[in-house]
Motif scaffolding. Structure first.
Motif, PDB file in Angstrom:
ATOM      1  N   ALA A   4       0.847  -1.186   0.000  1.00  0.00           N
ATOM      2  CA  ALA A   4       0.000   0.000   0.000  1.00  0.00           C
ATOM      3  C   ALA A   4       0.885   1.238   0.000  1.00  0.00           C
ATOM      4  O   ALA A   4       2.061   1.183   0.377  1.00  0.00           O
ATOM      5  N   ILE A   5       0.304   2.344  -0.438  1.00  0.00           N
ATOM      6  CA  ILE A   5       0.991   3.633  -0.351  1.00  0.00           C
ATOM      7  C   ILE A   5       0.785   4.194   1.047  1.00  0.00           C
ATOM      8  O   ILE A   5      -0.354   4.387   1.499  1.00  0.00           O
ATOM      9  N   LEU A   6       1.880   4.456   1.761  1.00  0.00           N
ATOM     10  CA  LEU A   6       1.827   4.982   3.124  1.00  0.00           C
ATOM     11  C   LEU A   6       2.758   6.186   3.252  1.00  0.00           C
ATOM     12  O   LEU A   6       3.651   6.394   2.417  1.00  0.00           O
ATOM     13  N   PHE A   7       2.544   6.969   4.312  1.00  0.00           N
ATOM     14  CA  PHE A   7       3.487   8.040   4.652  1.00  0.00           C
ATOM     15  C   PHE A   7       3.533   8.168   6.164  1.00  0.00           C
ATOM     16  O   PHE A   7       2.535   7.954   6.858  1.00  0.00           O
ATOM     17  N   ASP A   8       4.716   8.506   6.678  1.00  0.00           N
ATOM     18  CA  ASP A   8       4.926   8.557   8.125  1.00  0.00           C
ATOM     19  C   ASP A   8       4.615   9.920   8.730  1.00  0.00           C
ATOM     20  O   ASP A   8       4.281  10.023   9.914  1.00  0.00           O
ATOM     21  N   ALA A   9       4.753  10.974   7.943  1.00  0.00           N
ATOM     22  CA  ALA A   9       4.495  12.328   8.430  1.00  0.00           C
ATOM     23  C   ALA A   9       4.013  13.173   7.265  1.00  0.00           C
ATOM     24  O   ALA A   9       4.363  12.917   6.107  1.00  0.00           O
ATOM     25  N   PRO A  10       3.185  14.180   7.540  1.00  0.00           N
ATOM     26  CA  PRO A  10       2.701  15.036   6.450  1.00  0.00           C
ATOM     27  C   PRO A  10       3.850  15.696   5.709  1.00  0.00           C
ATOM     28  O   PRO A  10       4.918  15.959   6.281  1.00  0.00           O
ATOM     29  N   GLY A  11       3.619  15.979   4.437  1.00  0.00           N
ATOM     30  CA  GLY A  11       4.658  16.620   3.659  1.00  0.00           C
ATOM     31  C   GLY A  11       4.328  16.672   2.182  1.00  0.00           C
ATOM     32  O   GLY A  11       3.177  16.488   1.777  1.00  0.00           O
ATOM     33  N   PRO A  12       5.341  16.895   1.338  1.00  0.00           N
ATOM     34  CA  PRO A  12       5.147  16.962  -0.107  1.00  0.00           C
ATOM     35  C   PRO A  12       4.863  15.580  -0.682  1.00  0.00           C
ATOM     36  O   PRO A  12       4.929  14.569   0.043  1.00  0.00           O
ATOM     37  N   PRO A  13       4.566  15.497  -1.966  1.00  0.00           N
ATOM     38  CA  PRO A  13       4.252  14.192  -2.549  1.00  0.00           C
ATOM     39  C   PRO A  13       5.319  13.127  -2.314  1.00  0.00           C
ATOM     40  O   PRO A  13       5.005  11.933  -2.226  1.00  0.00           O
ATOM     41  N   GLN A  47      -5.051  15.328   3.033  1.00  0.00           N
ATOM     42  CA  GLN A  47      -4.650  14.397   4.091  1.00  0.00           C
ATOM     43  C   GLN A  47      -3.138  14.227   4.114  1.00  0.00           C
ATOM     44  O   GLN A  47      -2.521  14.189   5.185  1.00  0.00           O
ATOM     45  N   ARG A  48      -2.540  14.131   2.945  1.00  0.00           N
ATOM     46  CA  ARG A  48      -1.084  13.987   2.874  1.00  0.00           C
ATOM     47  C   ARG A  48      -0.379  15.200   3.475  1.00  0.00           C
ATOM     48  O   ARG A  48       0.688  15.091   4.088  1.00  0.00           O
ATOM     49  N   ARG A  49      -0.988  16.372   3.328  1.00  0.00           N
ATOM     50  CA  ARG A  49      -0.395  17.596   3.880  1.00  0.00           C
ATOM     51  C   ARG A  49      -0.694  17.755   5.366  1.00  0.00           C
ATOM     52  O   ARG A  49      -0.176  18.665   6.017  1.00  0.00           O
ATOM     53  N   GLY A  50      -1.580  16.907   5.915  1.00  0.00           N
ATOM     54  CA  GLY A  50      -1.942  17.016   7.321  1.00  0.00           C
ATOM     55  C   GLY A  50      -3.064  17.989   7.589  1.00  0.00           C
ATOM     56  O   GLY A  50      -3.252  18.424   8.731  1.00  0.00           O
ATOM     57  N   HIS A  51      -3.871  18.310   6.561  1.00  0.00           N
ATOM     58  CA  HIS A  51      -4.914  19.327   6.687  1.00  0.00           C
ATOM     59  C   HIS A  51      -6.310  18.762   6.505  1.00  0.00           C
ATOM     60  O   HIS A  51      -7.229  19.493   6.137  1.00  0.00           O
TER      61      HIS A  51
END
Length: 328
Positions: A4-13, A47-51
């Protein structure tokens, strides 16, 4: 084991990564879908940006819609079986090899649509139907103002409203996107950078205004949207700025008008079930008849989700960006 596509902290693409995840088992009311394709939406970018306020029950991966094949069904599920080709409105989790979703949020892929095209349908169809049909009550012969002709929601809303016999006025930020809106069925197109949409909307309706507005801009358009409403009109705001804005109650009351602000993702299960039931009955047949179509701008491999986000953020697209998981 899937990925799956995951991210640990908000940020750029670039924070998005394709990673291994544990297999999924359905709860009693769910089905598991092996994902062939997933739609990319502005909510994913936020969501990726944390907003974006993510519901506590949502799966960790991004993704609010998908198409694919049912691989497992929960003990309480009826009407669906492994092997069924479906598309689904998700609470999250679409950027993945598989996802569990309540069975009441699953729909058959309309005849004639590929999995790529079907992945572009659930979020926009549910958003447009729930807001313009169920809340605003838009019907044939009425006029509607749809902001954002080039977006996934706007490009579908124009088609749906035209298909039911409404008169469509739409806005966009470039002449090319205005032309796209006209090509999709709008009768009046407005470049909001060079024209005042209030003036043009009122002129196009002989001063009466529109019966419904679907707004993706939010606070900045609130006062001007109310100017555009006809008597008994309804403004539905589904996105954009949530900054405090002055609401002119006198103007609203003089028109007997109403304002609603909605979010689809956080709605309870029963509300989503009612929306999907309505879409299945009243919207999917429009795809099968050719009255509406899935507008797909670009298809990107699932593991390159970062590139898909960059593309959507560029605001150069018309319609949807779709992630292809290589099963189409």
């Amino acid at each position: 084991m899937g990925s799956a596509i995951l991210f640990d902290a908000p940020g750029p693409p670039e924070v998005l990564r394709w990673r291994p995840v544990d297999p999924i088992r359905p709860r009693p009311h769910e089905v598991v879908i092996g994902i062939a394709a997933a739609g990319v939406n502005n909510a994913d970018l936020m969501q990726r940006r944390g907003h974006y306020p993510v519901p506590a029950w949502a799966p960790r991966p991004l993704g609010l819609e998908c198409a694919g094949t049912i691989t497992a069904v929960g003990a309480e599920v009826s009407g669906w079986s492994p092997g069924d080709q479906v598309c689904a409105l998700l609470d999250g989790g679409g950027y993945a090899d598989e996802v569990a979703v309540p069975a009441t949020q699953v729909m058959p892929i309309p005849k004639g649509l590929s999995a790529i095209e079907a992945a572009a349908v659930p979020e926009v169809a549910a958003t447009v139907y729930s807001n313009l049909a169920m809340i605003a009550g838009l019907t044939a012969g009425q006029a509607v103002l749809i902001h954002g002709a080039g977006g996934g929601i706007g490009s579908f809303a124009i088609q749906w409203a035209t298909a039911i016999g409404a008169r469509v006025i739409t806005t966009a930020g470039t002449d090319a996107k205005v032309r796209a809106g006209l090509d999709l069925g709008a009768q009046t197109g407005i470049n909001y950078r060079t024209e005042d949409f209030v003036t043009v909307t009122l002129a196009a309706t002989d001063g009466r205004g529109v019966d419904a507005i679907l707004d993706v801009v939010g606070a900045d358009y609130l006062a001007r949207n109310i100017e555009c409403l006809a008597p008994d009109g309804h403004l539905v705001t589904i996105g954009g700025s949530t900054a405090p804005a002055m609401l002119d109650l006198a103007a609203l009351m003089s028109k007997r008008a109403s304002v609603t602000a909605t979010m689809l993702r956080a709605r309870p299960l029963d509300q989503k079930a009612a929306i999907i039931a309505g879409v299945s009955q009243e919207v999917l047949p429009l795809f099968e008849s050719g009255a509406v179509r899935a507008v797909v701008d670009t298809v990107v491999p699932m593991d390159e989700a970062a590139r898909a986000h960059e593309l959507l953020e560029s605001k150069r697209t018309v319609g949807k960006v779709i992630l292809d998981n290589g099963r189409t």
